[in-house]
Design a protein around this motif. Sequence first.
Motif, PDB file in Angstrom:
ATOM      1  N   LYS A 177       6.624  84.214 -21.014  1.00 22.37           N
ATOM      2  CA  LYS A 177       5.632  84.393 -22.086  1.00 22.37           C
ATOM      3  C   LYS A 177       4.474  83.403 -21.960  1.00 22.37           C
ATOM      4  CE  LYS A 177       8.333  87.414 -24.226  1.00 22.37           C
ATOM      5  NZ  LYS A 177       8.001  88.829 -24.380  1.00 22.37           N
ATOM      6  N   VAL A 178       4.025  83.164 -20.731  1.00 28.43           N
ATOM      7  CA  VAL A 178       2.914  82.250 -20.485  1.00 28.43           C
ATOM      8  C   VAL A 178       1.679  83.054 -20.098  1.00 28.43           C
ATOM      9  CG1 VAL A 178       2.051  80.378 -19.024  1.00 28.43           C
ATOM     10  CG2 VAL A 178       4.437  80.377 -19.793  1.00 28.43           C
ATOM     11  N   VAL A 179       0.542  82.729 -20.715  1.00 31.29           N
ATOM     12  CA  VAL A 179      -0.714  83.406 -20.410  1.00 31.29           C
ATOM     13  C   VAL A 179      -1.467  82.620 -19.337  1.00 31.29           C
ATOM     14  CG1 VAL A 179      -2.954  84.137 -21.316  1.00 31.29           C
ATOM     15  CG2 VAL A 179      -0.903  84.409 -22.708  1.00 31.29           C
ATOM     16  N   THR A 180      -1.854  83.321 -18.264  1.00 34.30           N
ATOM     17  CA  THR A 180      -2.642  82.700 -17.198  1.00 34.30           C
ATOM     18  C   THR A 180      -3.778  83.635 -16.813  1.00 34.30           C
ATOM     19  OG1 THR A 180      -1.148  83.651 -15.544  1.00 34.30           O
ATOM     20  CG2 THR A 180      -0.732  81.372 -16.202  1.00 34.30           C
ATOM     21  N   GLY A 181      -4.731  83.101 -16.067  1.00 33.79           N
ATOM     22  CA  GLY A 181      -5.847  83.910 -15.593  1.00 33.79           C
ATOM     23  C   GLY A 181      -7.058  83.792 -16.492  1.00 33.79           C
ATOM     24  N   GLY A 182      -8.182  84.326 -16.028  1.00 35.38           N
ATOM     25  CA  GLY A 182      -9.396  84.319 -16.807  1.00 35.38           C
ATOM     26  C   GLY A 182      -9.817  82.926 -17.230  1.00 35.38           C
ATOM     27  N   VAL A 183     -10.419  82.840 -18.406  1.00 31.53           N
ATOM     28  CA  VAL A 183     -10.931  81.564 -18.893  1.00 31.53           C
ATOM     29  C   VAL A 183      -9.802  80.604 -19.259  1.00 31.53           C
ATOM     30  CG1 VAL A 183     -11.065  82.184 -21.347  1.00 31.53           C
ATOM     31  CG2 VAL A 183     -12.770  80.612 -20.360  1.00 31.53           C
ATOM     32  N   VAL A 184      -8.600  81.113 -19.494  1.00 26.67           N
ATOM     33  CA  VAL A 184      -7.458  80.251 -19.808  1.00 26.67           C
ATOM     34  C   VAL A 184      -7.169  79.322 -18.636  1.00 26.67           C
ATOM     35  CG1 VAL A 184      -4.993  80.183 -20.339  1.00 26.67           C
ATOM     36  CG2 VAL A 184      -6.442  81.929 -21.388  1.00 26.67           C
ATOM     37  N   THR A 185      -7.027  79.901 -17.449  1.00 24.37           N
ATOM     38  CA  THR A 185      -6.759  79.089 -16.257  1.00 24.37           C
ATOM     39  C   THR A 185      -7.990  78.304 -15.828  1.00 24.37           C
ATOM     40  OG1 THR A 185      -4.983  80.510 -15.418  1.00 24.37           O
ATOM     41  CG2 THR A 185      -6.198  79.220 -13.793  1.00 24.37           C
ATOM     42  N   SER A 186      -9.177  78.922 -15.904  1.00 26.24           N
ATOM     43  CA  SER A 186     -10.379  78.236 -15.412  1.00 26.24           C
ATOM     44  C   SER A 186     -10.653  76.958 -16.191  1.00 26.24           C
ATOM     45  CB  SER A 186     -11.594  79.168 -15.480  1.00 26.24           C
ATOM     46  OG  SER A 186     -12.010  79.399 -16.807  1.00 26.24           O
ATOM     47  N   GLU A 187     -10.469  76.977 -17.509  1.00 23.00           N
ATOM     48  CA  GLU A 187     -10.709  75.775 -18.308  1.00 23.00           C
ATOM     49  C   GLU A 187      -9.644  74.709 -18.052  1.00 23.00           C
ATOM     50  OE1 GLU A 187     -13.546  75.020 -20.736  1.00 23.00           O
ATOM     51  OE2 GLU A 187     -13.965  76.177 -18.926  1.00 23.00           O
ATOM     52  N   LYS A 188      -8.420  75.143 -17.792  1.00 24.16           N
ATOM     53  CA  LYS A 188      -7.349  74.196 -17.491  1.00 24.16           C
ATOM     54  C   LYS A 188      -7.636  73.450 -16.178  1.00 24.16           C
ATOM     55  CE  LYS A 188      -3.074  75.586 -17.906  1.00 24.16           C
ATOM     56  NZ  LYS A 188      -1.765  76.239 -17.602  1.00 24.16           N
ATOM     57  N   SER A 190     -17.626  79.056 -13.936  1.00 26.05           N
ATOM     58  CA  SER A 190     -17.100  78.565 -15.206  1.00 26.05           C
ATOM     59  C   SER A 190     -17.914  79.082 -16.391  1.00 26.05           C
ATOM     60  CB  SER A 190     -17.114  77.027 -15.191  1.00 26.05           C
ATOM     61  OG  SER A 190     -16.758  76.514 -16.449  1.00 26.05           O
ATOM     62  N   ILE A 191     -19.234  79.038 -16.276  1.00 22.47           N
ATOM     63  CA  ILE A 191     -20.117  79.501 -17.352  1.00 22.47           C
ATOM     64  C   ILE A 191     -19.960  81.009 -17.567  1.00 22.47           C
ATOM     65  CG2 ILE A 191     -22.537  79.826 -18.006  1.00 22.47           C
ATOM     66  CD1 ILE A 191     -23.028  77.150 -16.372  1.00 22.47           C
ATOM     67  N   THR A 192     -19.847  81.744 -16.491  1.00 21.66           N
ATOM     68  CA  THR A 192     -19.670  83.200 -16.595  1.00 21.66           C
ATOM     69  C   THR A 192     -18.392  83.539 -17.359  1.00 21.66           C
ATOM     70  OG1 THR A 192     -20.853  83.551 -14.507  1.00 21.66           O
ATOM     71  CG2 THR A 192     -19.458  85.350 -15.289  1.00 21.66           C
ATOM     72  N   LEU A 193     -17.310  82.827 -17.065  1.00 21.61           N
ATOM     73  CA  LEU A 193     -16.040  83.073 -17.736  1.00 21.61           C
ATOM     74  C   LEU A 193     -16.102  82.712 -19.219  1.00 21.61           C
ATOM     75  CD1 LEU A 193     -13.780  81.824 -14.848  1.00 21.61           C
ATOM     76  CD2 LEU A 193     -13.498  84.039 -15.962  1.00 21.61           C
ATOM     77  N   LEU A 194     -16.744  81.593 -19.543  1.00 21.73           N
ATOM     78  CA  LEU A 194     -16.884  81.208 -20.947  1.00 21.73           C
ATOM     79  C   LEU A 194     -17.712  82.241 -21.709  1.00 21.73           C
ATOM     80  CD1 LEU A 194     -17.535  77.373 -20.510  1.00 21.73           C
ATOM     81  CD2 LEU A 194     -15.569  78.401 -21.675  1.00 21.73           C
ATOM     82  N   SER A 195     -18.790  82.702 -21.106  1.00 20.78           N
ATOM     83  CA  SER A 195     -19.650  83.690 -21.756  1.00 20.78           C
ATOM     84  C   SER A 195     -18.943  85.021 -21.928  1.00 20.78           C
ATOM     85  CB  SER A 195     -20.937  83.887 -20.945  1.00 20.78           C
ATOM     86  OG  SER A 195     -21.675  82.681 -20.854  1.00 20.78           O
ATOM     87  N   GLN A 196     -18.169  85.424 -20.915  1.00 22.76           N
ATOM     88  CA  GLN A 196     -17.423  86.680 -20.998  1.00 22.76           C
ATOM     89  C   GLN A 196     -16.443  86.652 -22.160  1.00 22.76           C
ATOM     90  OE1 GLN A 196     -15.770  88.887 -17.361  1.00 22.76           O
ATOM     91  NE2 GLN A 196     -13.945  87.949 -18.193  1.00 22.76           N
ATOM     92  N   ALA A 197     -15.890  85.472 -22.444  1.00 27.26           N
ATOM     93  CA  ALA A 197     -14.951  85.307 -23.559  1.00 27.26           C
ATOM     94  C   ALA A 197     -15.673  85.065 -24.874  1.00 27.26           C
ATOM     95  CB  ALA A 197     -13.993  84.160 -23.271  1.00 27.26           C
ATOM     96  N   LEU A 198     -17.024  85.222 -24.876  1.00 26.36           N
ATOM     97  CA  LEU A 198     -17.865  85.049 -26.053  1.00 26.36           C
ATOM     98  C   LEU A 198     -17.813  83.635 -26.616  1.00 26.36           C
ATOM     99  CD1 LEU A 198     -17.208  88.432 -27.929  1.00 26.36           C
ATOM    100  CD2 LEU A 198     -18.818  87.937 -26.085  1.00 26.36           C
ATOM    101  N   LYS A 199     -17.481  82.663 -25.771  1.00 28.43           N
ATOM    102  CA  LYS A 199     -17.464  81.251 -26.154  1.00 28.43           C
ATOM    103  C   LYS A 199     -18.856  80.671 -25.890  1.00 28.43           C
ATOM    104  CE  LYS A 199     -12.518  80.796 -25.099  1.00 28.43           C
ATOM    105  NZ  LYS A 199     -12.077  80.752 -26.512  1.00 28.43           N
ATOM    106  N   THR A 200     -19.799  81.064 -26.717  1.00 25.22           N
ATOM    107  CA  THR A 200     -21.204  80.749 -26.469  1.00 25.22           C
ATOM    108  C   THR A 200     -21.512  79.254 -26.591  1.00 25.22           C
ATOM    109  OG1 THR A 200     -21.655  81.323 -28.782  1.00 25.22           O
ATOM    110  CG2 THR A 200     -22.028  83.026 -27.127  1.00 25.22           C
ATOM    111  N   GLU A 201     -20.894  78.589 -27.539  1.00 26.76           N
ATOM    112  CA  GLU A 201     -21.153  77.156 -27.715  1.00 26.76           C
ATOM    113  C   GLU A 201     -20.693  76.372 -26.496  1.00 26.76           C
ATOM    114  OE1 GLU A 201     -20.012  73.490 -30.781  1.00 26.76           O
ATOM    115  OE2 GLU A 201     -19.670  75.582 -31.378  1.00 26.76           O
ATOM    116  N   GLU A 202     -19.482  76.672 -26.024  1.00 25.07           N
ATOM    117  CA  GLU A 202     -18.955  76.000 -24.828  1.00 25.07           C
ATOM    118  C   GLU A 202     -19.798  76.333 -23.592  1.00 25.07           C
ATOM    119  OE1 GLU A 202     -17.282  77.678 -27.048  1.00 25.07           O
ATOM    120  OE2 GLU A 202     -15.239  76.922 -27.373  1.00 25.07           O
ATOM    121  N   SER A 203     -20.273  77.571 -23.535  1.00 21.46           N
ATOM    122  CA  SER A 203     -21.100  77.988 -22.401  1.00 21.46           C
ATOM    123  C   SER A 203     -22.417  77.221 -22.379  1.00 21.46           C
ATOM    124  CB  SER A 203     -21.365  79.496 -22.486  1.00 21.46           C
ATOM    125  OG  SER A 203     -22.042  79.957 -21.339  1.00 21.46           O
ATOM    126  N   GLU A 204     -23.043  77.058 -23.537  1.00 25.07           N
ATOM    127  CA  GLU A 204     -24.289  76.291 -23.634  1.00 25.07           C
ATOM    128  C   GLU A 204     -24.076  74.845 -23.161  1.00 25.07           C
ATOM    129  OE1 GLU A 204     -27.385  77.127 -24.590  1.00 25.07           O
ATOM    130  OE2 GLU A 204     -27.354  78.605 -26.211  1.00 25.07           O
TER     131      GLU A 204
END
Length: 633
Positions: free
Chosen positions: A105-116, A141-155
């Motif tokens: 039950k561990v989530v990996t991939g996408g912005v979860v793994t990239s930020e780690k 990294s920025i593309t993944l944050l933006s794709q996840a709609l994490k705009t503040e972190e992306s900025e």
Amino acid sequence: WDSSNDSIRDGHHACIMVDCSARCGKISVGEEIIERLTTSGKHVNVETKTALIKGYVHSGEIAKAEKVFLSTCECKAKSDLPNIRTLNTLLRGCLWSSASIGKNKVVTGGVVTSEKVWALYKGLVERNALPSPDISSYEYSITLLSQALKTEESEKRIDELKDAFGVSKDNSSLDQSVTESLSLSYLALARAYAILSHNAKATEACKKAIDFAKLSKKALKEGRTSEDEYRKRGKNTSDTRLESNTLYREHRLSEVESEAKTIQDIVSDKNDQDSSPRALARRLLLRLLVFSGGGTTDLELSKEAKSEEECSVQHRLVHAAYFSYGLDIPLKSLGLDFGKDTKVLRKRDCNRILGSVGLQGGIIDDNGLVDFRRLFNAGTGKTKTKKRKKQRTLEIELGSGFGDWAAKQAMAFPEKDYLAVELRADRVGQTFARTSILSSVSPVENLCSVGAESGSLLLNHVAKESVSTIYINHPEPPTQTFGAESANLEAIMSGDDEPAHMLCSRTLIAAANGLTKSSNGKLVIVTDNQWYGRLICATFVRIARQNPDLFHPVDLSKHHYQEVEAFPIGRINQVPVVLYEGQPGEAIGHAKSDNAEKGSSYFDRLWRSGAGSHAEKRSRFVIVMSRNQEKDR
């Protein structure tokens, strides 16, 4: 890998072998090599581990890739710690594979793994004086944050990029790669703001994307690129490669400008827009289905099935939308906040999410099949869509890239429903973003973006005989020249091993089973690579020899297509598979193009620019197969 070579074999040989297994779509062979080295007590260097990560991310095994990266971070010797290539290989894999729930039950991939891994690597940089992330690292990294709609972190990450590479008000002397990455980063941010209906910020991000794209084009003309610097230092970079790379980059930047201008026009439009959190949540759950991802087709069976027991198909779809594509943002506005540090969604959490937007029970049946009728009947706006009484046809594009062609088809034929199926999660995200943004001025409610390996989707999630037409436009060949040698084709037709590519016999057979026989379902393939067209024809011959009634060639000569080559099945009275040449049009189901010269998709426009060395700029090669034999042939 014979034991007689033990005395001369070293880490470089191992790295080459693991890399080969990754490129051939058989990363399990690479795993075996690493296992042999480990059990024999030999050192496995970071280059070999990077090659293993590359193989994992190409085959969608992102959890294993993350595990290998974490092991390099624990090494004591500085030479064994992850380098920039190790980091970027995994970040690219995060782009290709969305977040998914797997074992334990561990989530990996996408912005979860990239930020780690971003945080881990930055920590190593501070403690061990490792090289800082390069421009590609920031862009991924920025593309993944933006794709996840994490705009503040992306900025914030964009600001870090600017500080790291000396970006200021006067950027006229910046390296081309920096301005290109900034243009792409701001475009990704603009998509996120537009999806969230933050129109002023979307407009501002679009302007910056266009400005940096122009600066990047200027740098290309002035020769301020890494390739030009190599040549000045006497490095070996051929004129052909330099020219091809320049054409590709110019095309890429033109696409950035075009999309940014389109977003600007849309967000400044005065038409009413349904920007409610509920509408966005429903859109993310009904027009975006991500089953699996990866970089290229793996010869081994899709890894998606391995997590079936861990979590239901419906709940895996919810996880992908929540962790990789920003579903958590509208849910917070609806009062469903599972916490910033949420690592995984429980089954009851997924059920609450579905219930909160009126999708109790989801859109997946007990056998894992998608209920496309319910999916498309369910509206994505504030009000419930009136059910459509008439049975609608379902059409699929496999390998849809950025979704340009599928979106145009959906708009041209609103009476049909469409799936845009793509393996790479970042391209799936861009397709969803474009249709979501476009929906405010020109509704595209009959198109769903799907992330999956084509064969696995057709086998596991599409009901038999439920699809009217399956389209494949400009599929990626296993190599640019495979199919040129007749000996290779004879081997394929005779049943020998196939190279790793999307249109292998397994996928084509799955496509046949999905096509309806009652309305004579068709498979339509268009490619600009004649050699690859020959390989596909040989694969159809292989299938016909084993199952003569599965596919039947369609005669395109009566529609003014020119026969290029015929491939006999080898059976009496059986029509040969034919490769035709001609422009795609209404005769094969393609919507009429307003400007055929510009191309109907990103890749079509790219090849027309001349950036492909083995593709025809004008010619298109066409293969059409049907489930039923033509009566008037």
